[in-house]
Enzyme design. Structure first.
Site, short mmCIF file in Angstrom:
data_model
loop_
_atom_site.label_atom_id
_atom_site.label_comp_id
_atom_site.label_asym_id
_atom_site.label_seq_id
_atom_site.Cartn_x
_atom_site.Cartn_y
_atom_site.Cartn_z
N GLY A 159 0.78 -1.23 0.00
CA GLY A 159 0.00 0.00 0.00
C GLY A 159 0.81 1.28 0.00
N ARG B 191 -14.93 -17.71 -10.53
CA ARG B 191 -14.65 -16.31 -10.83
C ARG B 191 -15.93 -15.48 -10.95
NH1 ARG B 191 -9.63 -14.17 -10.37
NH2 ARG B 191 -9.81 -12.01 -11.01
N HIS C 125 0.76 2.40 -13.43
CA HIS C 125 1.60 1.33 -13.98
C HIS C 125 3.06 1.78 -13.95
CE1 HIS C 125 2.59 -2.23 -16.27
NE2 HIS C 125 3.37 -1.47 -17.02
N ASP D 124 -9.65 0.43 -19.21
CA ASP D 124 -10.66 -0.08 -20.13
C ASP D 124 -10.57 -1.61 -20.10
OD1 ASP D 124 -8.41 -0.74 -21.65
OD2 ASP D 124 -8.81 0.74 -23.22
N GLY E 25 -8.96 -3.63 -21.96
CA GLY E 25 -7.63 -4.19 -22.26
C GLY E 25 -6.74 -4.12 -21.03
#
Length: 196
Positions: free
Chosen positions: A12, A66, A110, A147, A149
């Site tokens: 975190g 899932r 990212h 999104d 992807g």
């Protein structure tokens, strides 16, 4: 007030950067309404507790399949009524139904300059190992909208970080966190909050 829900999987550190940003006023007009982790016992949950933010664990391991997890997870997310969902090192694939429901309201950090070293299989140290193996001189971090992807949504902010000759994946990861991730994510949330 922008209602922000943060999703985490580990220590975190990005969550802490967000908490600090709200507390010190660099993230304005924002309320942290909750933290959800897919892993019990991670330090991110302790960080949430210390900051007085409600938190809970929703783990795929606790569901028969899932589909059942996705339904339960989405119900938990909906319960917080978030305006913005922040993936801060969240290593679970977001259900497509959730992306549809919260289109333009989910962001991710990212640890590379997208489109480099991103997509399926690029997470954590794997990103930095790939960057060093390729011999790049500059890496960094990207905040983008989510999104359907993997790391393909519209880019909000990027920051470059120099790669040093003696870098290991761990050293590079730490520098990218300190110089890019912990600055970009609060900045992106503040930008979104100001547009409210």
């Amino acid at each position: 007030m922008l209602r922000v829900l943060v999703l985490v999987s580990g220590g975190g550190t990005n969550l802490q950067a967000i908490i600090d940003g709200v507390q010190n006023g660099t993230i304005r007009n924002t309320e942290l309404v909750g933290v959800i982790s897919n892993n019990p016992g991670v330090y991110a949950l302790e960080r949430a507790g210390l900051a007085g933010i409600p938190s809970e664990v929703v783990s795929p391991k606790d569901y028969p399949d899932r589909e059942a997890f996705n339904r339960a997870f989405l119900a938990k997310v909906d319960g917080y009524k978030p305006d913005l969902i922040v993936l801060a090192g969240f290593l679970v694939v977001i259900p497509p139904e959730m992306i549809d429901r919260y289109e333009g309201q989910i962001i991710n950090i990212h640890p590379s300059l997208i489109p480099s070293f991103c997509g399926t299989g690029y997470y954590g140290l794997k990103v930095h190992e790939a960057a060093l193996k390729r011999g790049v001189k500059i890496s960094g971090a990207t905040v983008h909208y989510v999104d359907k992807g993997t790391d393909t949504g519209p880019i909000i902010l990027q920051k470059a970080v120099e790669v040093m000759p003696d870098d290991t994946p761990e050293k590079l990861q730490r520098r990218i966190m300190e110089e890019a991730e912990w600055k970009l994510l609060p900045q992106a949330i503040d930008m979104i909050a100001q547009k409210q």
